[in-house]
Design a protein around this motif. Structure first.
Motif, PDB file in Angstrom:
ATOM      1  N   SER A   1       5.379 -21.010 -24.423  1.00  0.00           N
ATOM      2  CA  SER A   1       5.551 -22.228 -23.627  1.00  0.00           C
ATOM      3  C   SER A   1       5.820 -21.943 -22.155  1.00  0.00           C
ATOM      4  CB  SER A   1       6.696 -23.071 -24.198  1.00  0.00           C
ATOM      5  OG  SER A   1       7.964 -22.469 -23.946  1.00  0.00           O
ATOM      6  N   LEU A   2       6.176 -20.698 -21.834  1.00  0.00           N
ATOM      7  CA  LEU A   2       6.482 -20.336 -20.444  1.00  0.00           C
ATOM      8  C   LEU A   2       5.244 -19.923 -19.661  1.00  0.00           C
ATOM      9  CD1 LEU A   2       9.776 -18.291 -20.977  1.00  0.00           C
ATOM     10  CD2 LEU A   2       9.502 -20.747 -20.603  1.00  0.00           C
ATOM     11  N   ASN A   3       4.118 -19.800 -20.317  1.00  0.00           N
ATOM     12  CA  ASN A   3       2.864 -19.473 -19.633  1.00  0.00           C
ATOM     13  C   ASN A   3       2.235 -20.775 -19.158  1.00  0.00           C
ATOM     14  OD1 ASN A   3       0.582 -18.245 -18.638  1.00  0.00           O
ATOM     15  ND2 ASN A   3      -0.358 -17.890 -20.640  1.00  0.00           N
ATOM     16  N   ASP A   4       2.819 -21.347 -18.105  1.00  0.00           N
ATOM     17  CA  ASP A   4       2.445 -22.698 -17.677  1.00  0.00           C
ATOM     18  C   ASP A   4       2.104 -22.789 -16.196  1.00  0.00           C
ATOM     19  OD1 ASP A   4       4.929 -22.291 -16.574  1.00  0.00           O
ATOM     20  OD2 ASP A   4       5.926 -23.931 -17.624  1.00  0.00           O
ATOM     21  N   GLY A   5       1.829 -21.652 -15.567  1.00  0.00           N
ATOM     22  CA  GLY A   5       1.449 -21.671 -14.166  1.00  0.00           C
ATOM     23  C   GLY A   5       2.605 -21.642 -13.191  1.00  0.00           C
ATOM     24  N   ARG A   6       3.824 -21.395 -13.659  1.00  0.00           N
ATOM     25  CA  ARG A   6       4.989 -21.323 -12.772  1.00  0.00           C
ATOM     26  C   ARG A   6       4.824 -20.204 -11.758  1.00  0.00           C
ATOM     27  NH1 ARG A   6       9.733 -20.928 -16.737  1.00  0.00           N
ATOM     28  NH2 ARG A   6       8.497 -22.587 -17.702  1.00  0.00           N
ATOM     29  N   VAL A   7       5.383 -20.397 -10.569  1.00  0.00           N
ATOM     30  CA  VAL A   7       5.272 -19.412  -9.485  1.00  0.00           C
ATOM     31  C   VAL A   7       6.530 -18.549  -9.482  1.00  0.00           C
ATOM     32  CG1 VAL A   7       5.038 -19.070  -7.006  1.00  0.00           C
ATOM     33  CG2 VAL A   7       3.812 -20.951  -8.128  1.00  0.00           C
ATOM     34  N   THR A   8       6.366 -17.288  -9.835  1.00  0.00           N
ATOM     35  CA  THR A   8       7.492 -16.373 -10.006  1.00  0.00           C
ATOM     36  C   THR A   8       7.211 -15.045  -9.318  1.00  0.00           C
ATOM     37  OG1 THR A   8       8.076 -17.362 -12.149  1.00  0.00           O
ATOM     38  CG2 THR A   8       8.896 -15.153 -11.708  1.00  0.00           C
TER      39      THR A   8
ATOM     40  N   THR B   1       5.051 -14.058 -19.618  1.00  0.00           N
ATOM     41  CA  THR B   1       5.178 -13.806 -21.060  1.00  0.00           C
ATOM     42  C   THR B   1       4.648 -12.435 -21.456  1.00  0.00           C
ATOM     43  OG1 THR B   1       3.035 -14.772 -21.681  1.00  0.00           O
ATOM     44  CG2 THR B   1       4.916 -16.269 -21.470  1.00  0.00           C
ATOM     45  N   THR B   2       3.803 -11.836 -20.636  1.00  0.00           N
ATOM     46  CA  THR B   2       3.232 -10.527 -20.962  1.00  0.00           C
ATOM     47  C   THR B   2       3.653  -9.439 -19.989  1.00  0.00           C
ATOM     48  OG1 THR B   2       1.227 -11.031 -19.686  1.00  0.00           O
ATOM     49  CG2 THR B   2       1.204 -11.569 -22.038  1.00  0.00           C
ATOM     50  N   HIS B   3       4.350  -9.804 -18.923  1.00  0.00           N
ATOM     51  CA  HIS B   3       4.706  -8.824 -17.900  1.00  0.00           C
ATOM     52  C   HIS B   3       5.879  -7.958 -18.363  1.00  0.00           C
ATOM     53  CE1 HIS B   3       5.861  -7.130 -14.001  1.00  0.00           C
ATOM     54  NE2 HIS B   3       4.640  -7.455 -13.593  1.00  0.00           N
ATOM     55  N   PRO B   4       5.797  -6.635 -18.167  1.00  0.00           N
ATOM     56  CA  PRO B   4       6.877  -5.732 -18.619  1.00  0.00           C
ATOM     57  C   PRO B   4       8.248  -6.100 -18.051  1.00  0.00           C
ATOM     58  CG  PRO B   4       4.942  -4.477 -17.982  1.00  0.00           C
ATOM     59  CD  PRO B   4       4.674  -5.893 -17.573  1.00  0.00           C
ATOM     60  N   ARG B   5       8.286  -6.624 -16.834  1.00  0.00           N
ATOM     61  CA  ARG B   5       9.566  -6.914 -16.184  1.00  0.00           C
ATOM     62  C   ARG B   5      10.386  -7.947 -16.944  1.00  0.00           C
ATOM     63  NH1 ARG B   5      13.428  -5.892 -14.542  1.00  0.00           N
ATOM     64  NH2 ARG B   5      14.223  -5.215 -12.541  1.00  0.00           N
ATOM     65  N   PHE B   6       9.705  -8.832 -17.699  1.00  0.00           N
ATOM     66  CA  PHE B   6      10.392  -9.943 -18.353  1.00  0.00           C
ATOM     67  C   PHE B   6      10.648  -9.728 -19.840  1.00  0.00           C
ATOM     68  CE2 PHE B   6       9.118 -12.274 -14.564  1.00  0.00           C
ATOM     69  CZ  PHE B   6      10.185 -13.146 -14.381  1.00  0.00           C
TER      70      PHE B   6
ATOM     71  N   SER C   1      15.947 -33.487 -12.198  1.00  0.00           N
ATOM     72  CA  SER C   1      15.468 -32.438 -13.094  1.00  0.00           C
ATOM     73  C   SER C   1      13.947 -32.439 -13.056  1.00  0.00           C
ATOM     74  CB  SER C   1      15.953 -32.672 -14.522  1.00  0.00           C
ATOM     75  OG  SER C   1      15.548 -31.616 -15.374  1.00  0.00           O
ATOM     76  N   ILE C   2      13.360 -31.242 -12.858  1.00  0.00           N
ATOM     77  CA  ILE C   2      11.904 -31.122 -12.815  1.00  0.00           C
ATOM     78  C   ILE C   2      11.461 -29.898 -13.609  1.00  0.00           C
ATOM     79  CG2 ILE C   2      11.519 -32.303 -10.619  1.00  0.00           C
ATOM     80  CD1 ILE C   2      11.474 -29.534  -9.280  1.00  0.00           C
ATOM     81  N   PRO C   3      10.224 -29.908 -14.124  1.00  0.00           N
ATOM     82  CA  PRO C   3       9.698 -28.717 -14.792  1.00  0.00           C
ATOM     83  C   PRO C   3       9.592 -27.552 -13.816  1.00  0.00           C
ATOM     84  CG  PRO C   3       8.390 -30.662 -15.335  1.00  0.00           C
ATOM     85  CD  PRO C   3       9.309 -31.051 -14.220  1.00  0.00           C
ATOM     86  N   VAL C   4       9.754 -26.337 -14.323  1.00  0.00           N
ATOM     87  CA  VAL C   4       9.715 -25.147 -13.480  1.00  0.00           C
ATOM     88  C   VAL C   4       8.360 -24.984 -12.807  1.00  0.00           C
ATOM     89  CG1 VAL C   4       9.933 -22.625 -13.480  1.00  0.00           C
ATOM     90  CG2 VAL C   4      11.453 -24.005 -14.892  1.00  0.00           C
TER      91      VAL C   4
END
Length: 469
Positions: free
Chosen positions: A12-19, A30-35, A208-211
């Protein structure tokens, strides 16, 4: 109602958020080693199919639907005790969702000023609850020059503010700092950092807003590298969680997600509501860590053959007093709970929580010195696992870390590594700051104690004792 599995949460976190992290924009966390470590940590609180765990982790609402207990609004002392017990067994990535408790605790006060905002609070709370979402506590502004008010800064964006009011919502700009798990949640729940004056109306804002809302960017920092050896870092290798620097670059917020937009009389009410639950969480974590510190102090003393030494016994008693004072303060806060009206929501005693959190923060650093004194310099100099496993260097480590036949060398190294990791390295460095600053620094607790202590009762007792009619 959608009760997510750990894998569904991650997806559910693979939603285009800017990180961002380490200078890299990460398109799919969701696939990055850092997370991977923080993702696994937070995912562990979701429905893993274990009936025994789930029986405690979830509760049924008035309609019979099951939800994670982080969303259960306490209405009895038993509910409050259950919530505290749940907090002891829940990760920080889920505990920050307690921000919805803060909102619901002040919903009645908000309704008196603007019923629409109170309706929005309840709607967003139920939306997060029913969809098994997580929310972050987004409160601390950069603040700029602390001698000046929000509207007096050289740059007006140093506190999050409303830059445009539209028929369909508001547009906000600014940043919030120290936001634990910001990249790992679904909702960013923004609160005022403090009370505001009439001339600061644009800064009295909550929503409150989506990430993944356009204009939101999160820049991450953690106390731990992406991958750590479990032997050398027994705590940090499993418990790292990023802190987010959250930027709102002209972000649109629809009216049905707004909880405050200029009503300055509510700014301090919302700001204080979060502090109570965040400080309660700090007490829960401190009680859990305190027991570990005592156990480690005893183990390291036994391994050195010093456990009967009077100095050791004295140091152990200091660690025990610290831990027990916090535990008793937490128990007292639950036993002498308060109730909001007319909703009937039960929450820990405000004065007790603030007094205990003050004791925790004011004494933490000087208490840990007893553990360091008992353990000695090996806390920061014990060799790494790779050197222990090396045939040539390992034989020297096993020879010179020997104390007596019943003490395993590897076990002794593990004890030292946990002491270092918890109190003098990655996780320990993070906790040294969090123990002091979580829920606001010492002045915040002083302010709340002064506000909530029954001074008139104390004055009356003093007058009577002094013989003043």
């Amino acid at each position: 109602m959608a009760r997510k599995t750990p894998q569904q949460y991650i997806e559910s976190l693979n939603d285009g958020r800017v990180t961002y992290w380490d200078g890299e924009r990460i398109d799919d966390i969701t696939t990055h080693p850092r997370f991977q470590v923080p993702l696994a940590l937070t995912a562990s609180d979701y429905d893993d199919g274990d009936p025994e765990v789930n029986e405690f982790r979830f509760y049924r609402d008035e309609e019979g639907n099951e939800h994670h207990r982080i969303f259960q609004i306490p209405t009895t002392k038993e509910h409050l005790v259950e919530r505290v017990e749940m907090m002891k067994q829940t990760t920080i990535g889920t505990l920050v969702t307690g921000v919805f408790m803060a909102l619901m605790s002040v919903k009645d006060d908000v309704a008196k000023v603007n019923p629409r905002y109170a309706h929005n609070i309840e709607r967003i709370y139920k939306y997060a609850r029913d969809n098994d979402l997580r929310g972050a506590e987004v409160i601390t502004d950069p603040k700029g020059d602390r001698k000046r008010r929000a509207n007096e800064q050289d740059d007006p964006d140093l506190y999050v503010r409303i830059v445009e009011r539209r028929e369909d919502g508001i547009v906000v700009r600014g940043a919030k700092l120290h936001i634990t798990a910001a990249s790992l949640v679904h909702e960013l729940v923004v609160m005022p950092t403090k009370g505001m004056r009439p001339e600061e109306a644009d800064y009295a804002v909550s929503f409150s807003i989506p990430v993944n809302t356009p204009g939101v960017s999160i820049i991450n920092r953690s106390f731990a590298p992406a991958e750590l050896n479990e032997f050398d870092y027994p705590a940090s290798s499993h418990h790292s969680m990023p802190e987010g620097f959250v930027v709102f670059d002209d972000v649109f917020v629809p009216w049905d997600r707004v909880f405050l937009a200029g009503e300055v009389e509510l700014a301090s009410v919302l700001a204080r509501s979060l502090g109570l639950w965040e400080r309660t969480g700090g007490l829960v974590e401190s009680v859990r860590n305190g027991e570990l510190y005592i156990g480690l102090a005893q183990l390291v003393s036994e391994m050195q053959g010093k456990d009967k030494d009077p100095v050791v016994q004295s140091s152990l008693s200091e660690l025990i007093v610290y831990q027990e004072m916090i535990r008793m303060g937490l128990d007292y806060a639950c036993e002498h709970y308060e109730t909001s009206q007319p909703s009937g929501m039960v929450f820990p005693n405000t004065l007790a929580v603030n007094a205990t959190k003050y004791y925790l923060a004011a004494n933490f650093h000087q208490t840990i010195k007893y553990l360091h004194d008992l353990a000695g310099g090996l806390v920061i100099t014990v060799p790494m696992e790779a050197d222990l496993r090396n045939e040539e260097s390992g034989k020297f480590i096993r020879k010179y870390l020997y104390t007596r036949k019943d003490v395993d060398i590897e076990a002794r190294m593990r004890v030292y590594n946990l002491i270092r990791d918890l109190t003098a390295d990655a996780y320990g460095g993070w906790w040294f700051v969090v123990a002091l600053q979580s829920g606001g620094g010492l002045p915040a607790q002083r302010t709340m104690m002064n506000r909530t202590f029954d001074m008139e009762k104390a004055k009356a007792a003093a007058r009577k004792a002094a013989g003043i009619s």
